[in-house]
Design a protein around this motif. Structure first.
Motif, short mmCIF file in Angstrom:
data_model
loop_
_atom_site.label_atom_id
_atom_site.label_comp_id
_atom_site.label_asym_id
_atom_site.label_seq_id
_atom_site.Cartn_x
_atom_site.Cartn_y
_atom_site.Cartn_z
N ALA A 128 28.19 34.55 41.15
CA ALA A 128 28.38 36.00 40.96
C ALA A 128 27.05 36.73 41.11
N ILE A 129 25.99 36.14 40.59
CA ILE A 129 24.65 36.74 40.72
C ILE A 129 24.22 36.72 42.18
N GLU A 130 24.39 35.58 42.83
CA GLU A 130 23.95 35.43 44.22
C GLU A 130 24.76 36.32 45.17
N GLN A 131 26.05 36.49 44.88
CA GLN A 131 26.93 37.25 45.76
C GLN A 131 27.13 38.70 45.31
N ASP A 132 26.51 39.06 44.20
CA ASP A 132 26.63 40.40 43.62
C ASP A 132 28.09 40.81 43.44
N ARG A 133 28.81 39.97 42.72
CA ARG A 133 30.20 40.26 42.38
C ARG A 133 30.39 40.07 40.88
N ALA A 134 31.55 40.46 40.38
CA ALA A 134 31.85 40.27 38.97
C ALA A 134 32.11 38.79 38.68
N PRO A 135 31.70 38.29 37.52
CA PRO A 135 32.06 36.92 37.12
C PRO A 135 33.57 36.79 36.95
N TYR A 136 34.07 35.60 37.11
CA TYR A 136 35.50 35.32 36.93
C TYR A 136 35.94 35.70 35.52
N VAL A 137 35.11 35.38 34.52
CA VAL A 137 35.38 35.77 33.14
C VAL A 137 34.32 36.81 32.76
N ASP A 138 34.65 38.07 32.95
CA ASP A 138 33.66 39.12 32.78
C ASP A 138 33.66 39.67 31.35
N ALA A 139 32.84 40.70 31.12
CA ALA A 139 32.72 41.27 29.78
C ALA A 139 34.02 41.92 29.31
N GLN A 140 34.80 42.49 30.23
CA GLN A 140 36.08 43.09 29.85
C GLN A 140 37.03 42.03 29.32
N ALA A 141 37.01 40.85 29.91
CA ALA A 141 37.83 39.75 29.41
C ALA A 141 37.42 39.40 27.98
N GLY A 142 36.12 39.38 27.73
CA GLY A 142 35.64 39.12 26.37
C GLY A 142 36.10 40.17 25.39
N LYS A 143 36.07 41.43 25.81
CA LYS A 143 36.55 42.51 24.94
C LYS A 143 38.04 42.37 24.67
#
Length: 358
Positions: free
Chosen positions: A308-323
């Protein structure tokens, strides 16, 4: 990619395994108790590696060490503070569950990540379980048809020795109870599989056997989703004499699937209307070997965050999922405390709102 870990307790070894498996450059570890760092590094044969710097102050570590990615595995009540400090210094973060202890804290992390163009992943690693991925694939392909209902059961054991190892466990400010600590992975999976959008939650919590804690040792809830589906949640640390199971059920008009094992790492039932004999044989009875209830997902989650960092995309399990997972736990707590159904979304709620509950 330079990596550091903050917090070297019980779950930290899974993070170090993931770091080594993904060939990250482990440059530093941090813990307020130096022995925790040395014990952790020794588990991986790294105790003599002087290139790995040891810190008891995470702010000093960040000031002195160029870092790309940090794992946060401290007591839960410190996740928000540490995450915000890292994010504001432009460092990507993987935050152990729960990502914060309040809705406001989760929102602050999401906002700061967007403002600083930083990737944040909530460490709900069970999403990467092979059995879970098979179920998710069937959901995304619409193979269940209309979903009727589902359930998650986390039937585990935690004795007094577990809690005395780390006095923050079972406190409202730093941890919460079995739903926030042990069951939140299953709660995340249930909400994710059933459509995320929740209308109403009705919960009941009790403290049955762990009267030395502040929080609950059993919680149950009924959840009504906006798509019309309903679900039940059961989470407890009261199972005698050891962990029994973590099971996830999903029932639809065209399918029934039950994930089982100690941590949703097996498929006990795979009955889909469009499944051929090969698929049914392959999936029924499937079991992913794991060394503990945390499963194998940390390595996959770390790999995804790196990409996600290398490709500049959202992680599969992002912060919204955590919320989302945090919000459902807090909604159960609020419903149990007030004795009424609770509507989502929650405007704000914090675990500390329930101090003195039991």
């Amino acid at each position: 990619m330079n990596y550091a870990l903050i917090g070297c307790g019980r779950i930290a070894t899974n993070h170090i395994k993931a770091v080594l498996n993904n060939n990250l450059n482990l440059v530093a570890v941090c813990d307020v108790i130096p022995d925790h760092m040395e014990s952790l590094l020794a588990k991986h044969g790294l105790e003599k590696d002087t290139s790995i710097r040891r810190y008891t102050d995470y702010k000093k570590m960040i000031e002195e060490t160029p870092l790309d990615l940090i794992g946060i595995a401290t007591e839960s009540g410190l996740h928000e503070e540490i995450a915000l400090y890292c994010i504001r210094h432009g460092i990507h973060v993987i935050i152990e569950k729960p990502m914060a202890m309040s809705i406001a804290g989760a929102d602050a992390i999401i906002k700061a990540a967007a403002e600083n163009k930083v990737k944040v992943s909530a460490c709900h690693q069970n999403r990467f379980n092979i059995a879970v991925q098979k179920m998710r694939g069937a959901v995304e392909e619409g193979r269940f048809g209309q979903v009727s209902h589902g359930s998650i059961h986390v039937r585990w054991n935690r004795n007094q020795d577990y809690y005395t190892q780390a006095p923050w466990r079972g406190t409202w400010a730093q941890d919460g109870g079995c739903l926030m600590n042990q069951c939140i992975h299953g709660i995340d999976l249930l909400r994710w599989m059933m459509g995320d959008e929740i209308d109403t939650v009705y919960g009941v919590t009790r403290q049955q056997f762990h009267n030395y804690l502040e929080a609950e040792d059993i919680g149950m809830a009924v959840v009504q989703f906006k798509n019309g589906a309903v679900a039940t949640i059961e989470g407890t640390t009261n199972v005698y004499p050891q962990n029994l199971e973590e099971t996830l059920y999903l029932f639809g008009e065209k399918g029934t699937v039950k994930l089982g094992g100690k941590s949703t790492n097996a498929i006990d039932v795979w009955d889909l209307a469009d499944a051929d004999d090969h698929e049914s044989t392959e999936n029924n009875g499937f079991h992913e070997a794991t060394s503990n209830v945390y499963g194998n997902g940390h390595t996959s989650l770390y790999r995804d965050v790196i990409e996600a960092i290398e490709q500049d995309r959202a992680p599969y399990v992002d912060a919204q999922a955590g919320k989302n997972a945090l919000e459902l736990v807090l909604a159960i707590y609020q419903s149990a405390a007030e004795g009424r159904p609770v509507k989502l979304p929650l405007d704000n709620c914090s675990s500390t709102d329930f101090i003195g509950r039991f």
